[in-house]
Scaffold this motif. Structure first.
Motif, mmCIF file in Angstrom:
data_model
loop_
_atom_site.group_PDB
_atom_site.id
_atom_site.type_symbol
_atom_site.label_atom_id
_atom_site.label_comp_id
_atom_site.label_asym_id
_atom_site.label_seq_id
_atom_site.Cartn_x
_atom_site.Cartn_y
_atom_site.Cartn_z
ATOM 1 N N PRO A 317 1.319 -1.362 -0.068
ATOM 2 C CA PRO A 317 0.428 0.404 -0.267
ATOM 3 C C PRO A 317 0.763 1.249 -0.046
ATOM 4 O O PRO A 317 2.477 1.170 0.866
ATOM 5 C CB PRO A 317 -0.631 0.008 1.138
ATOM 6 C CG PRO A 317 -0.553 -1.690 1.545
ATOM 7 C CD PRO A 317 0.500 -1.935 1.309
ATOM 8 N N ALA A 318 0.454 2.623 -0.442
ATOM 9 C CA ALA A 318 1.159 3.685 -0.810
ATOM 10 C C ALA A 318 1.040 3.902 0.320
ATOM 11 O O ALA A 318 2.193 5.080 0.234
ATOM 12 C CB ALA A 318 0.699 4.111 -2.078
ATOM 13 N N ASP A 319 0.371 4.249 0.976
ATOM 14 C CA ASP A 319 0.386 5.534 3.094
ATOM 15 C C ASP A 319 -0.620 4.730 3.112
ATOM 16 O O ASP A 319 -1.191 3.903 3.122
ATOM 17 C CB ASP A 319 -0.149 6.666 1.779
ATOM 18 C CG ASP A 319 -1.744 6.541 0.781
ATOM 19 O OD1 ASP A 319 -2.494 5.643 0.933
ATOM 20 O OD2 ASP A 319 -2.073 7.173 0.252
ATOM 21 N N GLU A 320 -0.881 5.221 4.842
ATOM 22 C CA GLU A 320 -1.421 4.989 5.441
ATOM 23 C C GLU A 320 -2.990 5.436 5.338
ATOM 24 O O GLU A 320 -4.082 4.031 5.754
ATOM 25 C CB GLU A 320 -1.087 5.957 7.081
ATOM 26 C CG GLU A 320 -0.091 6.292 7.464
ATOM 27 C CD GLU A 320 0.561 4.439 7.772
ATOM 28 O OE1 GLU A 320 -0.101 4.035 8.321
ATOM 29 O OE2 GLU A 320 1.283 4.058 7.660
ATOM 30 N N THR A 321 -4.145 5.515 4.186
ATOM 31 C CA THR A 321 -5.212 5.796 3.978
ATOM 32 C C THR A 321 -5.263 3.980 3.337
ATOM 33 O O THR A 321 -6.365 3.472 3.555
ATOM 34 C CB THR A 321 -5.260 6.625 3.787
ATOM 35 O OG1 THR A 321 -5.251 8.005 4.017
ATOM 36 C CG2 THR A 321 -6.597 6.757 2.886
ATOM 37 N N SER A 322 -4.199 3.629 2.300
ATOM 38 C CA SER A 322 -4.261 2.927 1.723
ATOM 39 C C SER A 322 -3.992 1.773 2.264
ATOM 40 O O SER A 322 -4.777 0.046 2.612
ATOM 41 C CB SER A 322 -3.446 2.287 0.855
ATOM 42 O OG SER A 322 -3.782 3.725 -0.274
ATOM 43 N N PHE A 323 -2.993 1.301 3.933
ATOM 44 C CA PHE A 323 -2.541 0.353 4.801
ATOM 45 C C PHE A 323 -4.408 0.297 5.680
ATOM 46 O O PHE A 323 -5.036 -0.836 6.069
ATOM 47 C CB PHE A 323 -1.343 0.594 6.072
ATOM 48 C CG PHE A 323 -1.026 0.124 5.073
ATOM 49 C CD1 PHE A 323 -0.581 -1.460 5.613
ATOM 50 C CD2 PHE A 323 1.120 1.157 4.883
ATOM 51 C CE1 PHE A 323 0.740 -1.866 4.992
ATOM 52 C CE2 PHE A 323 1.267 0.277 4.509
ATOM 53 C CZ PHE A 323 1.895 -0.375 4.358
ATOM 54 N N ALA A 324 -4.947 0.971 5.803
ATOM 55 C CA ALA A 324 -6.170 1.169 6.667
ATOM 56 C C ALA A 324 -7.378 0.707 5.536
ATOM 57 O O ALA A 324 -8.275 -0.324 6.036
ATOM 58 C CB ALA A 324 -6.942 2.432 6.880
ATOM 59 N N ALA A 325 -7.467 0.864 4.508
ATOM 60 C CA ALA A 325 -8.423 0.533 3.374
ATOM 61 C C ALA A 325 -8.475 -1.337 3.379
ATOM 62 O O ALA A 325 -9.189 -2.286 3.487
ATOM 63 C CB ALA A 325 -8.549 0.854 2.657
ATOM 64 N N LEU A 326 -6.872 -1.354 3.791
ATOM 65 C CA LEU A 326 -6.596 -3.315 3.351
ATOM 66 C C LEU A 326 -6.596 -3.459 4.890
ATOM 67 O O LEU A 326 -7.139 -4.910 4.828
ATOM 68 C CB LEU A 326 -5.112 -3.448 3.343
ATOM 69 C CG LEU A 326 -4.591 -5.036 3.045
ATOM 70 C CD1 LEU A 326 -5.197 -5.684 2.166
ATOM 71 C CD2 LEU A 326 -2.756 -4.803 3.319
#
Length: 335
Positions: A317-326
């Motif tokens: 994931p590219a950023d914390e938002t993407s990590f949260a979505a995953l």
């Protein structure tokens, strides 16, 4: 055509989720991409020139003088089998499927083997193909082990009736840039061919750029097979600057290490501990991999599915938002 990651358009059509709402983790391409410089208009207006600064930049980055620029390592994967007569070829498995496919298509006798079995049986083959770190498992063969394997291959000749050429060891190092000191590029040996990719580490997959490190005669043969202008002028311009930017490279390595560790921890916390991986991706064997792949896709998360053995590969994931979505998708998909 073989299956590859990054088929986002197909996922959009299949699952009815708009492109902008997807998180695409189906490739091993770094999302921490090299910032593109402005390309002078003259670079667009002239044919590519092979005496520009690209080769000097590449020689400094890869630590060897003997290099050939190619349109991504895929171009070399497809072309190399056409430079030999019919040969017995061993390809590590599981692995990037284009390797075995290219040798089979060119009429060679191909066997796919797990790495340890390949080491044991290497003396039976004229060509051995290894990926380090391996895609998709992340397994990374030790450099000294591979050099010893090359010595074993170099000490014998091809069997009667097959290609009477020096045996080859082909090493695909598309994902090794986080540990460049481990590369075999600096070992100039006849029969040793090393493939390097610009797209993965620099996040420039669309540029279609890579390099082949080998002995001069092989590079001449490969260049003749591929023809002129293997890279566009703008690609040469951008890649040269990326290869010379040591400050950005250091920051990218640190980012990849941190993001990879964060992804491994997240997957483990949700009951999907990686079976393998490297700084660019993690590989998780799971008996219900196909069902999990669909469950993630229904939530707008595209990951790579493998059938044998059943497994999933997660890019970074590219950023914390993407990590949260995953993290949310993992919580919902893994009950």
């Amino acid at each position: 055509m073989l299956e590859h990651g990054g088929r986002l358009g197909r996922a959009v059509r299949e699952y009815g989720i708009a492109r902008e709402h997807w998180l695409d983790l189906s490739t091993g391409i770094s999302p921490f991409a090299y910032p593109l410089p402005a390309v002078p208009s003259t670079v667009w207006q002239r044919l590519p020139e092979d005496d520009d600064e690209l080769l000097d930049a590449a020689r400094g980055y890869y630590g060897t003088h003997h290099l050939l620029p190619v349109a991504g390592s895929q171009a070399a994967i497809a072309a190399l089998p056409r430079l030999r007569g019919r040969s017995r070829v061993a390809v590590v498995e599981p692995a990037y499927a284009e390797h075995a496919h290219a040798w089979i298509t060119a009429g060679h006798d191909v066997v796919t083997l797990p790495f340890l079995a390949l080491l044991t049986r290497a003396h039976e083959f004229d060509v051995v193909v290894v990926i380090r770190p391996n895609n998709p498992t992340g397994e990374c063969a030790d450099g000294e082990t591979l050099l010893a394997l090359h010595d074993r291959l170099a000490s014998r000749e091809a069997a009667p009736g097959l290609a009477r050429q020096r045996p080859w060891l082909v090493v695909d190092e598309a994902f090794i840039d986080v540990s460049p000191e481990d590369s075999l590029c600096g070992h100039r040996r006849e029969g040793l061919i090393v493939l390097r990719s610009v797209g993965k580490f620099f996040g420039l997959a669309g540029a279609r750029a890579g390099f082949v490190s080998a002995w001069p005669a092989l590079l001449d043969d490969l260049a003749g097979s591929l023809g002129p202008w293997t890279l566009t002028g703008p690609t040469r311009y951008v890649v040269a600057r990326a290869l010379m930017d040591t400050v950005w490279q250091a920051s990218a390595r640190e980012w990849l290490r941190r993001a990879s560790a964060q992804l491994a921890l997240l997957l483990t916390e949700h009951g999907l501990p990686p079976s393998g991986g490297c700084e660019f991706f993690h590989y998780c064997e799971h008996p219900d991999a196909a069902a999990l792949h669909r469950a993630f896709a229904k939530r707008g998360i595209l990951v790579r599915h493998f059938g044998n053995p059943p497994a999933l590969r997660f890019g970074l994931p590219a950023d914390e938002t993407s990590f949260a979505a995953l993290s949310q998708a993992l919580s919902e998909a893994i009950a």
